[in-house]
Scaffold this motif. Structure first.
Motif, PDB file in Angstrom:
ATOM      1  N   GLY A 165      -1.977   6.092  31.824  1.00  0.00           N
ATOM      2  CA  GLY A 165      -1.250   5.403  30.788  1.00  0.00           C
ATOM      3  C   GLY A 165      -0.032   4.555  31.624  1.00  0.00           C
ATOM      4  O   GLY A 165       0.429   3.560  31.333  1.00  0.00           O
ATOM      5  N   ARG A 166       0.327   5.367  32.746  1.00  0.00           N
ATOM      6  CA  ARG A 166       1.140   4.871  33.717  1.00  0.00           C
ATOM      7  C   ARG A 166       0.867   3.408  34.386  1.00  0.00           C
ATOM      8  O   ARG A 166       1.336   2.416  34.656  1.00  0.00           O
ATOM      9  N   THR A 167      -0.722   3.507  34.903  1.00  0.00           N
ATOM     10  CA  THR A 167      -1.395   2.472  35.409  1.00  0.00           C
ATOM     11  C   THR A 167      -1.349   1.362  34.595  1.00  0.00           C
ATOM     12  O   THR A 167      -1.218   0.106  34.854  1.00  0.00           O
ATOM     13  N   LYS A 168      -1.875   1.538  33.286  1.00  0.00           N
ATOM     14  CA  LYS A 168      -1.723   0.466  32.226  1.00  0.00           C
ATOM     15  C   LYS A 168      -0.624  -0.233  32.184  1.00  0.00           C
ATOM     16  O   LYS A 168      -0.378  -1.452  31.832  1.00  0.00           O
ATOM     17  N   SER A 169       0.590   0.516  31.739  1.00  0.00           N
ATOM     18  CA  SER A 169       1.789   0.311  31.601  1.00  0.00           C
ATOM     19  C   SER A 169       2.286  -0.611  32.677  1.00  0.00           C
ATOM     20  O   SER A 169       2.828  -1.831  32.491  1.00  0.00           O
ATOM     21  N   ALA A 170       2.178  -0.199  33.939  1.00  0.00           N
ATOM     22  CA  ALA A 170       2.520  -1.071  35.054  1.00  0.00           C
ATOM     23  C   ALA A 170       1.742  -2.484  35.052  1.00  0.00           C
ATOM     24  O   ALA A 170       2.428  -3.459  35.471  1.00  0.00           O
ATOM     25  N   LEU A 171       0.437  -2.309  34.901  1.00  0.00           N
ATOM     26  CA  LEU A 171      -0.268  -3.800  34.964  1.00  0.00           C
ATOM     27  C   LEU A 171       0.199  -4.511  33.737  1.00  0.00           C
ATOM     28  O   LEU A 171       0.193  -5.755  34.047  1.00  0.00           O
ATOM     29  N   GLY A 172       0.549  -3.955  32.636  1.00  0.00           N
ATOM     30  CA  GLY A 172       0.881  -4.700  31.496  1.00  0.00           C
ATOM     31  C   GLY A 172       2.371  -5.488  31.984  1.00  0.00           C
ATOM     32  O   GLY A 172       2.564  -6.727  31.757  1.00  0.00           O
ATOM     33  N   VAL A 173       3.169  -4.782  32.613  1.00  0.00           N
ATOM     34  CA  VAL A 173       4.567  -5.448  33.156  1.00  0.00           C
ATOM     35  C   VAL A 173       4.469  -6.422  33.787  1.00  0.00           C
ATOM     36  O   VAL A 173       5.053  -7.581  33.913  1.00  0.00           O
ATOM     37  N   ARG A 174       3.204  -6.372  35.051  1.00  0.00           N
ATOM     38  CA  ARG A 174       2.981  -7.466  36.095  1.00  0.00           C
ATOM     39  C   ARG A 174       2.330  -8.589  35.342  1.00  0.00           C
ATOM     40  O   ARG A 174       2.824  -9.616  35.711  1.00  0.00           O
ATOM     41  N   LYS A 175       1.508  -8.265  34.240  1.00  0.00           N
ATOM     42  CA  LYS A 175       1.039  -9.463  33.717  1.00  0.00           C
ATOM     43  C   LYS A 175       1.994 -10.373  32.829  1.00  0.00           C
ATOM     44  O   LYS A 175       2.239 -11.634  32.769  1.00  0.00           O
ATOM     45  N   LYS A 176       3.083  -9.453  32.108  1.00  0.00           N
ATOM     46  CA  LYS A 176       4.230 -10.136  31.503  1.00  0.00           C
ATOM     47  C   LYS A 176       5.040 -10.890  32.572  1.00  0.00           C
ATOM     48  O   LYS A 176       5.450 -12.079  32.150  1.00  0.00           O
ATOM     49  N   GLN A 177       5.278 -10.326  33.648  1.00  0.00           N
ATOM     50  CA  GLN A 177       5.812 -11.280  34.749  1.00  0.00           C
ATOM     51  C   GLN A 177       5.248 -12.506  35.160  1.00  0.00           C
ATOM     52  O   GLN A 177       6.010 -13.604  35.095  1.00  0.00           O
ATOM     53  N   LEU A 178       4.109 -12.540  35.201  1.00  0.00           N
ATOM     54  CA  LEU A 178       3.351 -13.501  35.626  1.00  0.00           C
ATOM     55  C   LEU A 178       3.297 -14.612  34.346  1.00  0.00           C
ATOM     56  O   LEU A 178       3.616 -15.968  34.740  1.00  0.00           O
ATOM     57  N   LYS A 179       3.271 -14.135  33.276  1.00  0.00           N
ATOM     58  CA  LYS A 179       3.273 -15.199  32.100  1.00  0.00           C
ATOM     59  C   LYS A 179       4.584 -15.712  31.850  1.00  0.00           C
ATOM     60  O   LYS A 179       4.619 -16.992  31.677  1.00  0.00           O
ATOM     61  N   GLU A 180       5.699 -15.050  32.156  1.00  0.00           N
ATOM     62  CA  GLU A 180       7.107 -15.595  31.870  1.00  0.00           C
ATOM     63  C   GLU A 180       7.583 -16.239  32.966  1.00  0.00           C
ATOM     64  O   GLU A 180       8.186 -17.534  32.923  1.00  0.00           O
TER      65      GLU A 180
END
Length: 231
Positions: A117-132
């Motif tokens: 869960g932590r790994t997926k959450s961290a990946l989601g944050v990175r994807k959001k930063q890249l998008k924004e």
């Protein structure tokens, strides 16, 4: 637990085997077989475990593991194994009752799920930063603009380029824990008089993962035995 983490914790494959052998000797038991799986504890496809269960059932023996979560980190599958009728014993929980067994396996599965869960959450944050904002700053302080392999694909290297790259790799080489474990196992078999071909056939039979992929053969075993794992 990954192979690398096992090495850091002192519970690599050889250490686990040593614990099991010491327990058998201390309790005046008889070792009728040893089986290995270089797999995650969450994986149900484990040929070594399957063969160990079959032998224990056939001989009326007890299946011993160094740690309970090495049996499985999947609570449902662990309970299935316990209910097969084969006697199971984990050295870290030698007197485990059904309740303590369920609790320990449940905790191991919960730990695995939390890590995932932590790994997926961290990946989601990175994807959001890249998008924004189009980038994020890595732990090493490097500006990253995309996920995946940051190195672009290159054409074939010249002999000089290859030689220089090999020198850099030798200077900054990171020890491959899979090669280390395979080397230890191959050395143990070689000391017993096994040939390279016999070791290769055995590795393929028990489905030990070859670091470079594919089937084991004599040359691959020879390379493993020559592997320099000194740090």
């Amino acid at each position: 637990m990954s192979t690398e983490e096992q090495g850091r914790s002192g519970l690599g494959l050889e250490a686990q085997l040593d614990q099991c052998r010491e327990y058998i000797a201390r309790t005046h038991g008889q070792n009728i077989g040893e089986f290995r799986d270089i797999r995650s504890g969450k994986d149900r496809n484990r040929p070594g475990l399957r063969r160990a269960m079959e032998l224990a059932a056939r001989e009326g023996a007890t299946l011993i593991v160094a740690k309970l979560d090495r049996l499985s980190r999947d609570a449902e599958y662990a309970l299935y194994l316990r209910n097969t009728g084969v006697d199971l014993l984990a050295i870290d929980y030698p007197e485990a009752t059904t309740i303590t067994f369920c609790l320990a396996i449940g905790l191991a599965q919960t730990e695995r799920e939390l890590i995932s869960g932590r790994t997926k959450s961290a990946l989601g944050v990175r994807k959001k930063q890249l998008k924004e904002q189009g980038f994020f700053i890595s732990k090493a302080g490097r500006r990253v603009t995309r996920l995946g392999n940051p190195r672009p694909q290159r054409g074939p290297m010249s002999p000089d380029q290859l030689a220089r790259r090999m020198e850099r790799i030798a200077e900054n080489r990171v020890v491959d824990p899979r090669m280390v474990e395979a080397k230890k196992y191959a050395l143990a078999l070689q000391r017993k008089g096994w040939s390279l071909a016999e070791i290769a056939d055995h590795f393929n039979e028990v489905e030990i993962e070859r670091p470079r992929g594919g089937k084991w053969h004599k040359i691959a075993v020879k390379r493993v035995l020559e592997y320099n794992d000194a740090e």
